[in-house]
Structure formats: structure tokens, C-alpha cells
Write a protein that holds these residues in place. Sequence first.
Motif, PDB file in Angstrom:
ATOM      1  N   LEU A 194     -40.010  47.303 -56.332  1.00 29.79           N
ATOM      2  CA  LEU A 194     -39.627  48.513 -57.090  1.00 29.79           C
ATOM      3  C   LEU A 194     -40.763  49.079 -57.941  1.00 29.79           C
ATOM      4  CD1 LEU A 194     -35.961  47.690 -58.137  1.00 29.79           C
ATOM      5  CD2 LEU A 194     -36.709  49.523 -56.623  1.00 29.79           C
ATOM      6  N   GLU A 227     -25.994  53.652 -52.518  1.00 29.91           N
ATOM      7  CA  GLU A 227     -24.669  53.380 -51.941  1.00 29.91           C
ATOM      8  C   GLU A 227     -24.058  52.287 -52.816  1.00 29.91           C
ATOM      9  OE1 GLU A 227     -23.164  54.798 -49.404  1.00 29.91           O
ATOM     10  OE2 GLU A 227     -24.732  55.890 -48.347  1.00 29.91           O
ATOM     11  N   CYS A 261     -17.023  47.060 -49.915  1.00 28.54           N
ATOM     12  CA  CYS A 261     -17.165  48.076 -50.966  1.00 28.54           C
ATOM     13  C   CYS A 261     -16.034  49.087 -50.956  1.00 28.54           C
ATOM     14  CB  CYS A 261     -18.502  48.777 -50.822  1.00 28.54           C
ATOM     15  SG  CYS A 261     -18.745  49.469 -49.181  1.00 28.54           S
TER      16      CYS A 261
END
Length: 487
Positions: A194, A227, A261
Motif C-alpha cells: 500500500l 468491495e 458478504c
Amino acid sequence: MNTSVNKTIDAHLYADSAPLVNNVFCQQSEHAIKLRSSNTSERIKTLVKFKRVFQKYTQSLIDAAKKDLNKPETETNISEIFPVIHEINHTVRHLKKWMKKKSVGSTLAMTGTKGSISYEPKGVCLIISPWNYPINLTFCPLISAIAAGNTAMIKPSELTPNLSKVISQIVNECFSSSEVAVFEGEVDIALALLDLPFDHIFFTGSPQVGSSVMSAAAKNLTSVTLELGGKSPTIIDHEVNLKKAVQKITWAKFSNNGQTCIAPDYVLVHESIVDDFLKEVRLQISNVYGECHEDIKNSKDYCRIVSVSHSKRLKELLDDAKSKKTKVICGGLIEEYDRFVPPTVVYGEDSDIFDSRLMKEEIFGPILPVISYNSIEEAIAIVNGYPKPLALYIYSKNKERINKVIQETSSGGICINHSVVQFLHNNLPFGGVNNSGIGSSHGIFGFKAFSHERAVLEDKFSITHWLFPPYKKRVRILVKMLIKYLS
Ligand code: NAD
């Protein structure tokens, strides 16, 4: 093919991973420039090659899913293998059309110009995937990334190590590390990744981690697709085919042990049919998984929770709910060290259930809270009292109430008289809204997530130069006429 990168990363699992990820990032940055000019047939060739290697590893993936999640072979085929093959086939079939430059009509002010939108690759992309459907949620975004002409660095979840290993093998066999590379390991690898100035980050996981990912992306102004998850409600109207509704809800909730999910997180049932609903759910669970605790534990069709700590969390949620006047209708005997949580239904007889952790956190396990409501307005108010969910389900035969729910709520997607299957429709965008996500995936929506829509404008015989300075009388009159004409 260069497999050395992934091997070295394994050896350095917990050591300083920054130099390794930097090295691959540099290789991919160079390669991404070459991929800019890749054409449809080259990308399709890569996808077809990937499909061949993926299919070769099907049994290894099924075995790994069994080890990591005790996942039944058929469930792995339905929810992991099929979606990947389907996504590749759909992409290969439509890619030529998606990549085509789209001409746009001219506007009055731009008369004499030719405008179009071209879909250019974003460049070097990062894909971070979760543990609940590691195959599907790693490879479907990868397929979109390849289709859009990108390179990709992938970080699968550390919680499903057997699956991550096979994912890594597939990628190593199919790609050089300058095209696609997998970084197995813990969160430190994700953090090292990241730090890099990716051209796009596609993250699938919890809203909490999603927020950290977005903060990290903001430092480099990297675009993101997030997501995420949340509490997906199900509303059951009194005008309903109850048997069918319960069949679909129990399948959607208890497949993969509720670790989905878009699984129904809680169910709001009209007060006139609550008893019938609870009776039908109990019956359905015993028909599908077994009549008693031991039968369910021995069922070949029932998964396990991913880790002991996740099982403990579910036990805590249930204990907390019990202390808030909720009644356990079935299940409830959690064996956290065996990662076994039976299908558990709890009925919130009292509004105290809303103070329980069960109704404050995403459950992400096979515990189903059932709450009664007396009007559709009340059900809608409950749904709107939570952050916007990833999915919303309504079971009803009444068009008016269905439309009311559609109009007065918001969610990533809504599915009427079914649950979870909206994920499999490649012509629909899959994604959340606000707390449940940003952007979408699948089919053309996945292709667009990994593409930059570039505006291309060519001047042919425009009259814009008539408006250039010096602003003499002729220009001033012309500008005034234009504004008057447009008003
Ligand atoms: P998670 O957010 O804990 O982890 C997801 C990934 O992020 C893993 O690879 C993990 O290693 C990595 N990660 C963890 N901490 C990180 C950090 N600080 N910085 C960067 N990366 C980090 O999610 P999970 O537990 O793997 O998955 C469950 C969650 O994912 C649930 O909330 C579920 O609803 C959501 N989910 C959403 C979708 C969807 O398509 N919208 C699909 C599956 C799961």
C-alpha cells in the motif's frame, strides 16, 4: 517465466518486504507501458491461457478449500470455480466491443470537432482479496485487470493459506512477475504494497480495512474500487410463498457457513407469519443439514468457520444476544475449537435485540437473527437505520410493497424473491454504496474499473478561434448571441 520473485517473498514472509515489492513494482511499471498498446486478440490470448492453467488446478483448489474451510466440493464448484470460468468466457465474448472507442455526438459549442472515449489501461494495479471466497474474489478482478490491459500485484488473505498457495502456483505458471505477481503473507505485506503509487487498487474486505486502504491510496491519489461488506437485510412480506422463500434464505445464509458478504445478515418478518417462518426454517435446516447437532457436525455439506478466533467472536455475539432477551430457536451450541458453528436462528422477541452486538456488527457466520415488524414502513425504517448495505432482499408477491422498498431504501444491489444470486449476473454491476463499497465489478463494470475513460477530442473545423482575443466588437456580439441562444 520468472518465478523467483514469489519464492523469495515466501522466504522473507515476515521480514522487510518493501525491497521485494518495490522490485516487482518497477518491473511491472515498465511492462505496463508495453501493455498500453496491447490489442483485443493479445488480451484474449492471455485470458485463454489463464483459463487453461486455472482448469488444470481445479482439483488442487477444491482440496485446498476443503483444508481451509471444510468446503464441500460441489459448493467450491458452484461458488468459486464456476464464477471464474463464467467471468473469463463472458469477458472473452465481449472484450472486442468493450475496448472499442466510443464516438460521442458533438455539442453546439463544439461544432466542427470529433469526440470519442477510449478505454486505456490504468497501469499497475493492486488486488487485495479476502478469505471467504479466495478463488473467485482474487481471480475475477484479475480477469478484469487483464482484459483492461493492466499488470497486477495480488495479496490474498493469510487466513486461507492452502488456497493462497494454489493461487500463487496458478499465477506463477501462467505469468511472469512483470505481468502478475502474488504476495502471500500477513498484513505487513499488504502494508508494504500500500506504500506504492499504484495506478488502481481493487480491495475486497471489511469496511474497517477498506477505510485504511482508501487512506493509503489517498497519499498517492490512487483510484480505488472497494468491495466491502456490512449487514444485508432480508424483508419477508406476509404475501409470500413462504416455503420457497425459506429454502432460498437458508441456502444463502448457511452456505459457506454464512461467511458470504451478501448473505442475509438478519431477517425482518411480518408479525402475522413469524411463527410459520420459524417453523419452516427449523424444518428446512434439518432437511438439508441434519436433525440434530451431531448430524449437522457430520454433514458433508456443511463448512467450518475460517479460524478459532472467528468462531470465538461468533460465540461472543450469541452470548451477548442471549443476554438481550433473544430466544434461540435452533442451533446455538458453538464448538469454537472445532470451528463448528451450527445453523443458529435467534428470535428477537423484544426491541432489546437492537442493542445486541448481533445487530450492531456484520455477523459473517451462520447465526440468523429474526425480528418481526408490523408494517412495511417499519421494516424500511429499520433498514434505513443502518449504513447502506451491500445487498437487500425482499420476498413478496405484492408489487406495490416491493416498489416501495426499492424506492425508499438504498443498497449496493437489491434482489427480489431470491438471495445472493445477483452476484452471478455478469451484466449487472456488483458493488456497494458508501459503507458497503465504492465502484463495482463483474463484466463490463470490472473492465471499466480497471480502465481510464479517456476523453479524445479532435478539432476538424471548429469555430472556437472566432472567440479569441482581442475582444473586439465582433467577438463581444458573437459571445452575447451565443449566451442568448443557449439561455
Ligand atoms: P479483511 O478486511 O480483514 O481482510 C481483507 C484483506 O485485507 C486480506 O487479504 C488481509 O490480509 C488484508 N488486510 C488486513 N488488514 C489490512 C490492513 N490494515 N491494510 C491492508 N490490508 C489489510 O476482510 P476479511 O476478514 O478477509 O473478509 C471479510 C470481510 O470482507 C467482510 O466484511 C465481508 O463482508 C467482506 N467481503 C466483501 C465482499 C464484496 O465483494 N463486497 C466479498 C467478500 C468479503
